[in-house]
Design an enzyme around this catalytic site. Structure first.
Site, PDB file in Angstrom:
ATOM      1  N   CYS A 221      -3.966   0.730  -2.716  1.00  0.00           N
ATOM      2  CA  CYS A 221      -3.874  -0.366  -1.886  1.00  0.00           C
ATOM      3  C   CYS A 221      -2.657  -1.485  -2.370  1.00  0.00           C
ATOM      4  O   CYS A 221      -2.437  -1.113  -3.733  1.00  0.00           O
ATOM      5  CB  CYS A 221      -5.095  -1.374  -2.083  1.00  0.00           C
ATOM      6  SG  CYS A 221      -6.645  -0.432  -1.248  1.00  0.00           S
TER       7      CYS A 221
ATOM      8  N   GLU B 130      -2.861  -4.570  -3.284  1.00  0.00           N
ATOM      9  CA  GLU B 130      -3.460  -5.216  -4.341  1.00  0.00           C
ATOM     10  C   GLU B 130      -3.168  -4.561  -5.880  1.00  0.00           C
ATOM     11  O   GLU B 130      -2.853  -4.985  -6.819  1.00  0.00           O
ATOM     12  CB  GLU B 130      -4.700  -5.543  -4.407  1.00  0.00           C
ATOM     13  CG  GLU B 130      -5.116  -6.585  -3.035  1.00  0.00           C
ATOM     14  CD  GLU B 130      -5.468  -5.846  -1.882  1.00  0.00           C
ATOM     15  OE1 GLU B 130      -4.702  -4.556  -1.481  1.00  0.00           O
ATOM     16  OE2 GLU B 130      -6.421  -6.034  -1.147  1.00  0.00           O
TER      17      GLU B 130
ATOM     18  N   SER C 261      -2.877  13.394   0.782  1.00  0.00           N
ATOM     19  CA  SER C 261      -4.490  13.799   0.475  1.00  0.00           C
ATOM     20  C   SER C 261      -5.463  12.600   0.951  1.00  0.00           C
ATOM     21  O   SER C 261      -6.653  12.544   0.706  1.00  0.00           O
ATOM     22  CB  SER C 261      -4.475  13.777  -0.810  1.00  0.00           C
ATOM     23  OG  SER C 261      -4.365  12.988  -1.562  1.00  0.00           O
TER      24      SER C 261
ATOM     25  N   ASN D  68       0.813  -1.172  -0.039  1.00  0.00           N
ATOM     26  CA  ASN D  68      -0.094   0.108  -0.058  1.00  0.00           C
ATOM     27  C   ASN D  68       0.862   1.369  -0.126  1.00  0.00           C
ATOM     28  O   ASN D  68       1.901   1.349   0.734  1.00  0.00           O
ATOM     29  CB  ASN D  68      -0.967   0.067   1.138  1.00  0.00           C
ATOM     30  CG  ASN D  68      -0.285  -0.290   2.532  1.00  0.00           C
ATOM     31  OD1 ASN D  68       0.617  -1.144   2.545  1.00  0.00           O
ATOM     32  ND2 ASN D  68      -0.881   0.412   3.540  1.00  0.00           N
ATOM     33  N   VAL D  69       0.346   2.237  -0.630  1.00  0.00           N
ATOM     34  CA  VAL D  69       1.226   3.468  -0.909  1.00  0.00           C
ATOM     35  C   VAL D  69       0.103   4.518  -0.608  1.00  0.00           C
ATOM     36  O   VAL D  69      -0.787   4.910  -1.231  1.00  0.00           O
ATOM     37  CB  VAL D  69       1.645   3.742  -2.144  1.00  0.00           C
ATOM     38  CG1 VAL D  69       2.668   5.142  -2.402  1.00  0.00           C
ATOM     39  CG2 VAL D  69       2.489   2.508  -2.677  1.00  0.00           C
ATOM     40  N   GLU D  70       0.401   5.019   0.882  1.00  0.00           N
ATOM     41  CA  GLU D  70      -0.619   6.353   1.342  1.00  0.00           C
ATOM     42  C   GLU D  70      -0.193   7.326   0.664  1.00  0.00           C
ATOM     43  O   GLU D  70       0.841   7.961   0.089  1.00  0.00           O
ATOM     44  CB  GLU D  70      -0.698   6.198   2.655  1.00  0.00           C
ATOM     45  CG  GLU D  70      -1.428   4.990   3.283  1.00  0.00           C
ATOM     46  CD  GLU D  70      -1.534   4.862   4.617  1.00  0.00           C
ATOM     47  OE1 GLU D  70      -2.413   3.921   5.259  1.00  0.00           O
ATOM     48  OE2 GLU D  70      -0.989   5.820   5.394  1.00  0.00           O
ATOM     49  N   ASN D  71      -1.124   8.290   0.969  1.00  0.00           N
ATOM     50  CA  ASN D  71      -1.007  10.042   0.393  1.00  0.00           C
ATOM     51  C   ASN D  71      -1.544  10.937   1.229  1.00  0.00           C
ATOM     52  O   ASN D  71      -2.631  10.541   1.846  1.00  0.00           O
ATOM     53  CB  ASN D  71      -1.594   9.939  -1.074  1.00  0.00           C
ATOM     54  CG  ASN D  71      -1.171  11.343  -1.833  1.00  0.00           C
ATOM     55  OD1 ASN D  71      -1.498  12.340  -1.427  1.00  0.00           O
ATOM     56  ND2 ASN D  71      -0.133  11.444  -2.439  1.00  0.00           N
TER      57      ASN D  71
HETATM   58 ZN   LIG Z   1      -7.869  -2.323  -1.953  1.00  0.00          ZN
END
Ligand SMILES: [Zn+2]
Length: 141
Positions: free
Chosen positions: A57, A59, A51, A46-49
């Site tokens: 996610c 996947e 914003s 997962n790569v959050e931001n």
């Molecule tokens: Zn997902």
């Protein structure tokens, strides 16, 4: 269908990918491993931001990596998190993203890398909208 050897390798790849998760906001690490029909495995985390809404996610990271390398036929995907007391399944967006590429196995794996829940893209999104729906005859009214 993934062989036991392929599944074991995918679990290792997904667990390694989880360690690369970029999740400074949720602190909810997720790793994925996508097995292509030719045996190639793509990892994802997962790569959050900042914003929030642009977060991707694990996947979907794996799917987009695979597609961008020319792979669109899949046998299975593994998803793993740090949650021990239940199986974490793909979110709604990832379920929709998965059925785009057909029905294949989905393995949800606990952090011990041994406790596994097997399901499929079709089971996770019954009655989902897919590419074949775009081929359906349509009214011109
Ligand atoms: Zn997902």
């Amino acid at each position: 269908m993934a062989s036991q050897e392929e599944l074991n390798k995918m679990i290792k790849v997904a667990s390694d990918a989880k360690s690369k998760a970029y999740c400074p906001y949720s602190h909810f690490r997720v790793g994925a491993a996508l097995l292509c029909e030719d045996g190639t495995i793509f990892s994802g985390c997962n790569v959050e931001n900042g914003s929030y809404g642009l977060t991707i996610c694990a996947e979907r990271t794996a799917y987009t990596k695979a597609v961008s390398e020319g792979h669109t036929k899949y046998k299975a995907i593994v998803v793993t998190t740090d949650v021990e007391d239940r199986f974490i399944t793909p979110c709604g967006a990832c379920r929709q993203f998965g059925i785009e590429f057909g029905n294949f196995e989905v393995y949800c794996v606990k952090p011990d890398q041994k406790t596994i829940h097997k399901t499929s893209t079709n089971e996770l999104l019954p009655g989902g909208f897919g590419p074949s729906d775009l081929e359906a005859p349509r009214s011109s009214q």
